[in-house]
Design a protein around this motif. Structure first.
Motif, PDB file in Angstrom:
ATOM      1  N   ASP A 151       9.437 -26.889 -37.068  1.00  0.00           N
ATOM      2  CA  ASP A 151       8.993 -28.219 -37.491  1.00  0.00           C
ATOM      3  C   ASP A 151       8.809 -28.209 -39.011  1.00  0.00           C
ATOM      4  O   ASP A 151       7.947 -27.488 -39.517  1.00  0.00           O
ATOM      5  CB  ASP A 151       7.666 -28.574 -36.796  1.00  0.00           C
ATOM      6  CG  ASP A 151       7.153 -29.955 -37.177  1.00  0.00           C
ATOM      7  OD1 ASP A 151       7.934 -30.736 -37.765  1.00  0.00           O
ATOM      8  OD2 ASP A 151       5.980 -30.234 -36.883  1.00  0.00           O
TER       9      ASP A 151
ATOM     10  N   ALA B 245      12.875 -29.578 -38.179  1.00  0.00           N
ATOM     11  CA  ALA B 245      14.025 -28.853 -37.651  1.00  0.00           C
ATOM     12  C   ALA B 245      14.792 -28.177 -38.784  1.00  0.00           C
ATOM     13  O   ALA B 245      14.794 -28.622 -39.933  1.00  0.00           O
ATOM     14  CB  ALA B 245      14.941 -29.808 -36.893  1.00  0.00           C
TER      15      ALA B 245
ATOM     16  N   THR C 245      14.361 -19.774 -28.829  1.00  0.00           N
ATOM     17  CA  THR C 245      13.204 -20.286 -28.085  1.00  0.00           C
ATOM     18  C   THR C 245      12.049 -20.673 -29.005  1.00  0.00           C
ATOM     19  O   THR C 245      10.987 -21.066 -28.524  1.00  0.00           O
ATOM     20  CB  THR C 245      12.705 -19.236 -27.073  1.00  0.00           C
ATOM     21  OG1 THR C 245      12.282 -18.058 -27.787  1.00  0.00           O
ATOM     22  CG2 THR C 245      13.807 -18.871 -26.085  1.00  0.00           C
TER      23      THR C 245
ATOM     24  N   ARG D  15      10.253 -23.063 -31.765  1.00  0.00           N
ATOM     25  CA  ARG D  15      10.283 -24.453 -32.239  1.00  0.00           C
ATOM     26  C   ARG D  15      10.066 -24.463 -33.751  1.00  0.00           C
ATOM     27  O   ARG D  15       9.123 -23.852 -34.253  1.00  0.00           O
ATOM     28  CB  ARG D  15       9.196 -25.278 -31.552  1.00  0.00           C
ATOM     29  CG  ARG D  15       9.168 -26.737 -31.999  1.00  0.00           C
ATOM     30  CD  ARG D  15       8.146 -27.533 -31.180  1.00  0.00           C
ATOM     31  NE  ARG D  15       8.121 -28.931 -31.602  1.00  0.00           N
ATOM     32  CZ  ARG D  15       7.327 -29.417 -32.549  1.00  0.00           C
ATOM     33  NH1 ARG D  15       6.454 -28.627 -33.159  1.00  0.00           N
ATOM     34  NH2 ARG D  15       7.373 -30.704 -32.875  1.00  0.00           N
TER      35      ARG D  15
ATOM     36  N   LYS E 124       5.945 -23.929 -38.413  1.00  0.00           N
ATOM     37  CA  LYS E 124       5.796 -25.274 -38.978  1.00  0.00           C
ATOM     38  C   LYS E 124       5.637 -25.172 -40.486  1.00  0.00           C
ATOM     39  O   LYS E 124       4.816 -24.411 -40.993  1.00  0.00           O
ATOM     40  CB  LYS E 124       4.580 -25.972 -38.359  1.00  0.00           C
ATOM     41  CG  LYS E 124       4.373 -27.401 -38.838  1.00  0.00           C
ATOM     42  CD  LYS E 124       3.189 -28.040 -38.130  1.00  0.00           C
ATOM     43  CE  LYS E 124       2.990 -29.494 -38.570  1.00  0.00           C
ATOM     44  NZ  LYS E 124       1.843 -30.126 -37.843  1.00  0.00           N
TER      45      LYS E 124
ATOM     46  N   THR F 285       6.213 -18.559 -31.237  1.00  0.00           N
ATOM     47  CA  THR F 285       6.661 -19.723 -30.467  1.00  0.00           C
ATOM     48  C   THR F 285       6.946 -20.938 -31.343  1.00  0.00           C
ATOM     49  O   THR F 285       7.716 -21.805 -30.956  1.00  0.00           O
ATOM     50  CB  THR F 285       5.607 -20.109 -29.412  1.00  0.00           C
ATOM     51  OG1 THR F 285       4.352 -20.350 -30.072  1.00  0.00           O
ATOM     52  CG2 THR F 285       5.433 -18.983 -28.390  1.00  0.00           C
ATOM     53  N   GLU F 286       6.313 -21.018 -32.526  1.00  0.00           N
ATOM     54  CA  GLU F 286       6.531 -22.182 -33.395  1.00  0.00           C
ATOM     55  C   GLU F 286       6.333 -21.791 -34.853  1.00  0.00           C
ATOM     56  O   GLU F 286       5.442 -20.997 -35.186  1.00  0.00           O
ATOM     57  CB  GLU F 286       5.561 -23.313 -33.043  1.00  0.00           C
ATOM     58  CG  GLU F 286       5.777 -24.577 -33.904  1.00  0.00           C
ATOM     59  CD  GLU F 286       4.828 -25.703 -33.529  1.00  0.00           C
ATOM     60  OE1 GLU F 286       5.160 -26.869 -33.817  1.00  0.00           O
ATOM     61  OE2 GLU F 286       3.752 -25.413 -32.959  1.00  0.00           O
TER      62      GLU F 286
END
Length: 466
Positions: free
Chosen positions: A285, A287, A281, A283, A250, A247-248
């Motif tokens: 970090d 960008a 979908t 994320r 970073k 989901t993410e």
């Protein structure tokens, strides 16, 4: 937004790499890094490894199987790395068994041998001459591409990349049936010509320059292609984390953090080895760069559908003739046998439907999809309907972890998005068939995993994020 400046790469063999995606690209990257002494964690959204390499055994009987995704392996001269890993993991190849001068065309309701001579004898010489002229003109353009690792540097690369393939075909002024054959081939291999970049096809033509047809699509893995990713996964020290959609992702000055539906894992680098559509979908970090964001949002993927049917007997061949493979002007396009080297009286045919016809099939429910394909098989092989035992379709566009069959670069994408996907972005790298010269092939996936692992094993700074 804060910037991440270049940091010295960690000393070789001391880092922890997170690999997102347990298809061939991700598994090969993990395998090669583990051999070099790195710690590796592989995260997979599905409940299995293999990605788009999956062997279909149900609902078929008699121990027979077919390939739902990646299927063909070219000769050793062409797909060197697939051959290498098949041998390394103790697997064996078996011939697809496409005997020269076997198979048929089914065009305009007529059956005739699968050869230029068959076309000339049945439909006249202008058809095959115009079809050949397409390839001759394409090969002239392919001669300008001498660096396959940097096709964007070729003369007029950007200009050719902006040209829509269908418009280039129009200026060839082929006779109608020759154009149908050209478009059916392109549709089956990639996508409808109106969705493709001319330069993408130039790159593919340059890649396969001087490779004779008989060296292409020669093999499958005996017992099923899915064995290879399964064996690679078993060789990893850490089991693949399944059922864990990411989901993410970073990036920090110290490393990376990957969040998935079962938790979070931290490491030094991350290799993203998934098709691009599922990343819409996720994320990021900070960008991603504009080019990478565009690639994830827009890179063109094919719409191939496989309709796989088991029949009570192999009506397509006898001692004198073999009518498979079949190339046709019907929507299903191409038919091959999955069971040429499998025992039993029954047999399995795979119909490949793609482009606009694939999208039409994909919009149907499973039963209608199978019946539509079966009606066309009945036209080509009368009596097929009465011999049907079981059938199943694979629609990769419906798979939420794929979003299409495989990449097929559209106008303007080959000279911009492909190079961006091959460059490290901070502590993040991309792998997958869409990042290799062998776009769309299992060979490309394997090579991309090797390439990502090799980049991380070099002790030098990675690109900064600005």
């Amino acid at each position: 937004m804060a910037s991440l400046r270049p940091q010295p790469a960690l000393a070789a063999n001391t880092g922890h790499v997170i690999v997102v995606g347990a298809g061939l690209a991700g598994l090969v990257a993990a395998y090669e890094l583990q051999k070099a002494g790195w710690q590796v964690t592989v995260i997979e959204a599905r409940d299995r490894v293999g990605g788009r390499v999956t062997t279909v055994r149900s609902p078929f009987t008699g121990g027979q199987h077919a390939e739902g995704g990646g299927e063909y392996i070219d000769s050793l001269r062409v797909h060197r790395q697939m051959h290498r890993y098949v041998r390394a993991f103790g697997l064996q190849l078996e011939p697809v068994n496409r005997i020269p001068n076997q198979g048929i065309y089914y065009l305009q309701g007529q059956r005739f041998p699968l050869s230029n001579q068959g076309i000339e004898d049945t439909l006249g010489g202008q058809v095959w001459q115009d079809d050949d002229r397409f390839w001759d003109e394409l090969q002239v353009l392919a001669q300008t591409l001498t660096d396959l690792d940097h096709p964007e540097r070729a003369p007029k690369a950007a200009e050719l990349d902006r040209i829509v393939l269908s418009r280039w075909i129009e200026q060839l002024e082929q006779v109608p049936l020759a154009r149908t054959l050209t478009e059916q081939y392109l549709r089956g291999e990639y996508d409808d010509p109106e969705w493709l970049s001319l330069f993408f096809l130039v790159q593919q033509a340059a890649l396969y320059d001087q490779v004779p047809d008989q060296r292409l699509e020669m093999y499958r893995i005996r017992g099923g292609n899915a064995q290879l990713p399964q064996e690679i996964a078993r060789s990893l020290t850490r089991p693949v984390v399944l059922n864990a959609p990411v989901t993410e992702i970073k990036q920090t000055a110290l490393g990376v953090e990957v969040t998935h539906e079962q938790g979070q894992v931290s490491g030094d680098f991350v290799i993203i080895a998934t098709p691009l559509p599922p990343l819409r979908t996720v994320r990021f970090d900070p960008a991603l760069s504009p080019d990478l964001q565009q690639a994830i949002a827009e890179l063109n993927y094919g719409s191939h559908v496989k309709v796989i049917s088991q029949f009570s007997h192999r009506f397509w061949h006898n001692q004198q003739t073999n009518t498979v493979p079949t190339i046709t002007d019907l929507p299903l396009g191409f038919v091959s046998e999955a069971t040429a080297n499998q025992p039993g009286q029954s047999g399995i045919l795979t119909a490949y439907v793609s482009g606009k016809y694939g999208r039409q099939l994909a919009a149907m429910v499973e039963g209608d999809r199978i019946q539509t394909a079966l009606a066309q098989l009945e036209e080509i092989y009368p009596g097929a309907e009465n011999s049907l035992m079981a059938a199943k379709s694979y629609v990769w566009a419906h798979d939420p972890w794929v979003g299409g069959s495989y990449s097929a670069y559209g106008p303007g994408q080959m000279t911009t998005l492909w190079p961006a996907l091959r460059r490290p972005y901070g502590r993040l790298l991309f792998a997958g068939e869409h990042t290799d010269t062998y776009i769309g092939y299992m060979e490309g996936a394997v090579r991309s995993g090797q390439r990502a692992a090799a980049i991380l094993q070099k002790s030098r700074p990675l690109a900064s994020i600005d």
